[in-house]
Design a protein around this motif. Structure first.
Motif, mmCIF file in Angstrom:
data_model
loop_
_atom_site.group_PDB
_atom_site.id
_atom_site.type_symbol
_atom_site.label_atom_id
_atom_site.label_comp_id
_atom_site.label_asym_id
_atom_site.label_seq_id
_atom_site.Cartn_x
_atom_site.Cartn_y
_atom_site.Cartn_z
ATOM 1 N N ILE A 164 0.846 -1.194 0.000
ATOM 2 C CA ILE A 164 0.000 0.000 0.000
ATOM 3 C C ILE A 164 0.879 1.241 0.000
ATOM 4 O O ILE A 164 0.623 2.203 -0.730
ATOM 5 C CB ILE A 164 -0.963 -0.012 1.209
ATOM 6 N N HIS A 165 1.958 1.224 0.792
ATOM 7 C CA HIS A 165 2.886 2.360 0.846
ATOM 8 C C HIS A 165 3.568 2.543 -0.509
ATOM 9 O O HIS A 165 3.712 3.662 -0.989
ATOM 10 C CB HIS A 165 3.913 2.128 1.946
ATOM 11 N N VAL A 166 3.982 1.453 -1.135
ATOM 12 C CA VAL A 166 4.650 1.527 -2.444
ATOM 13 C C VAL A 166 3.687 2.059 -3.500
ATOM 14 O O VAL A 166 4.068 2.861 -4.354
ATOM 15 C CB VAL A 166 5.202 0.138 -2.845
ATOM 16 N N GLU A 167 2.426 1.649 -3.454
ATOM 17 C CA GLU A 167 1.441 2.135 -4.415
ATOM 18 C C GLU A 167 1.262 3.645 -4.296
ATOM 19 O O GLU A 167 1.127 4.335 -5.305
ATOM 20 C CB GLU A 167 0.106 1.429 -4.203
ATOM 21 N N ASP A 168 1.281 4.171 -3.070
ATOM 22 C CA ASP A 168 1.158 5.621 -2.890
ATOM 23 C C ASP A 168 2.335 6.345 -3.513
ATOM 24 O O ASP A 168 2.170 7.376 -4.170
ATOM 25 C CB ASP A 168 1.068 5.971 -1.403
ATOM 26 N N ILE A 169 3.542 5.811 -3.327
ATOM 27 C CA ILE A 169 4.744 6.437 -3.888
ATOM 28 C C ILE A 169 4.689 6.397 -5.408
ATOM 29 O O ILE A 169 4.979 7.397 -6.079
ATOM 30 C CB ILE A 169 6.013 5.733 -3.363
ATOM 31 N N ILE A 170 4.294 5.261 -5.966
ATOM 32 C CA ILE A 170 4.229 5.131 -7.422
ATOM 33 C C ILE A 170 3.181 6.086 -7.989
ATOM 34 O O ILE A 170 3.397 6.711 -9.028
ATOM 35 C CB ILE A 170 3.936 3.668 -7.821
ATOM 36 N N ASP A 171 2.046 6.236 -7.315
ATOM 37 C CA ASP A 171 1.006 7.152 -7.787
ATOM 38 C C ASP A 171 1.531 8.578 -7.838
ATOM 39 O O ASP A 171 1.293 9.300 -8.809
ATOM 40 C CB ASP A 171 -0.224 7.081 -6.882
ATOM 41 N N ARG A 172 2.251 9.006 -6.792
ATOM 42 C CA ARG A 172 2.793 10.362 -6.778
ATOM 43 C C ARG A 172 3.819 10.558 -7.877
ATOM 44 O O ARG A 172 3.817 11.568 -8.584
ATOM 45 C CB ARG A 172 3.431 10.675 -5.423
ATOM 46 N N LYS A 173 4.699 9.580 -8.059
ATOM 47 C CA LYS A 173 5.722 9.684 -9.099
ATOM 48 C C LYS A 173 5.084 9.680 -10.489
ATOM 49 O O LYS A 173 5.543 10.384 -11.389
ATOM 50 C CB LYS A 173 6.745 8.565 -8.972
ATOM 51 N N PHE A 174 4.030 8.892 -10.667
ATOM 52 C CA PHE A 174 3.339 8.850 -11.951
ATOM 53 C C PHE A 174 2.732 10.215 -12.263
ATOM 54 O O PHE A 174 2.847 10.701 -13.393
ATOM 55 C CB PHE A 174 2.260 7.767 -11.921
ATOM 56 N N CYS A 175 2.101 10.823 -11.275
ATOM 57 C CA CYS A 175 1.515 12.160 -11.489
ATOM 58 C C CYS A 175 2.594 13.173 -11.845
ATOM 59 O O CYS A 175 2.399 13.997 -12.752
ATOM 60 C CB CYS A 175 0.762 12.604 -10.244
ATOM 61 N N TRP A 176 3.725 13.129 -11.167
ATOM 62 C CA TRP A 176 4.826 14.042 -11.487
ATOM 63 C C TRP A 176 5.329 13.803 -12.915
ATOM 64 O O TRP A 176 5.594 14.742 -13.662
ATOM 65 C CB TRP A 176 5.990 13.858 -10.509
ATOM 66 N N THR A 177 5.463 12.550 -13.297
ATOM 67 C CA THR A 177 5.962 12.229 -14.628
ATOM 68 C C THR A 177 5.001 12.736 -15.707
ATOM 69 O O THR A 177 5.441 13.339 -16.694
ATOM 70 C CB THR A 177 6.144 10.701 -14.778
ATOM 71 N N ILE A 178 3.723 12.507 -15.526
ATOM 72 C CA ILE A 178 2.740 12.989 -16.500
ATOM 73 C C ILE A 178 2.763 14.516 -16.564
ATOM 74 O O ILE A 178 2.709 15.116 -17.650
ATOM 75 C CB ILE A 178 1.331 12.466 -16.155
ATOM 76 N N GLY A 179 2.853 15.155 -15.419
ATOM 77 C CA GLY A 179 2.907 16.614 -15.382
ATOM 78 C C GLY A 179 4.118 17.163 -16.115
ATOM 79 O O GLY A 179 4.016 18.146 -16.872
ATOM 80 N N ILE A 180 5.260 16.548 -15.924
ATOM 81 C CA ILE A 180 6.483 16.986 -16.609
ATOM 82 C C ILE A 180 6.354 16.786 -18.114
ATOM 83 O O ILE A 180 6.759 17.651 -18.908
ATOM 84 C CB ILE A 180 7.707 16.247 -16.046
ATOM 85 N N GLN A 181 5.781 15.668 -18.542
ATOM 86 C CA GLN A 181 5.618 15.413 -19.967
ATOM 87 C C GLN A 181 4.677 16.430 -20.614
ATOM 88 O O GLN A 181 4.951 16.938 -21.712
ATOM 89 C CB GLN A 181 5.088 13.996 -20.196
ATOM 90 N N ILE A 182 3.584 16.738 -19.959
ATOM 91 C CA ILE A 182 2.643 17.717 -20.513
ATOM 92 C C ILE A 182 3.276 19.102 -20.575
ATOM 93 O O ILE A 182 3.135 19.824 -21.570
ATOM 94 C CB ILE A 182 1.330 17.727 -19.700
#
Length: 73
Positions: A38-56
Motif C-alpha cells: 500500500i505504501h509503495v502504491e502511494d509512492i508510485i502514484d505520486r511519481k506517476f503524477c509528477w511524470t505525466i505533469g512533466i511530460q505535458i
C-alpha cells in the motif's frame, strides 16, 4: 501398544502446534506485505503524477517554442 499410541499422540500434538505457528507466521507476513505494498502504491502514484505533469509541460513548452519560431520566419 498403549505406549506407542501415546507417543503418536504427542507427536501429532507437536505437529499440530508447529502447523499453527506456521499459519500465524504466514498470516503475519501477508499483513506486513499488504502494508508495504500500500505504501509503495502511494509512492508510485505520486511519481506517476509528477511524470505525466512533466511530460505535458514539456509538450506545451515545445509547442510554444515552435509557434514562436513560425512567427519569426
Amino acid at each position: 501398544m498403549d505406549k506407542r499410541v501415546t507417543t503418536l499422540e504427542v507427536r501429532m500434538d507437536q505437529t499440530a502446534k508447529s502447523i499453527d505457528r506456521l499459519d500465524r507466521s504466514i498470516t503475519d507476513l501477508r499483513i506486513d506485505m499488504d502494508k508495504k505494498f500500500i505504501h509503495v502504491e502511494d509512492i508510485i502514484d505520486r511519481k506517476f503524477c509528477w511524470t505525466i505533469g512533466i511530460q505535458i509541460t514539456t509538450l506545451l513548452a515545445m509547442m510554444a517554442f515552435m509557434g514562436k519560431m513560425a512567427q519569426i520566419y
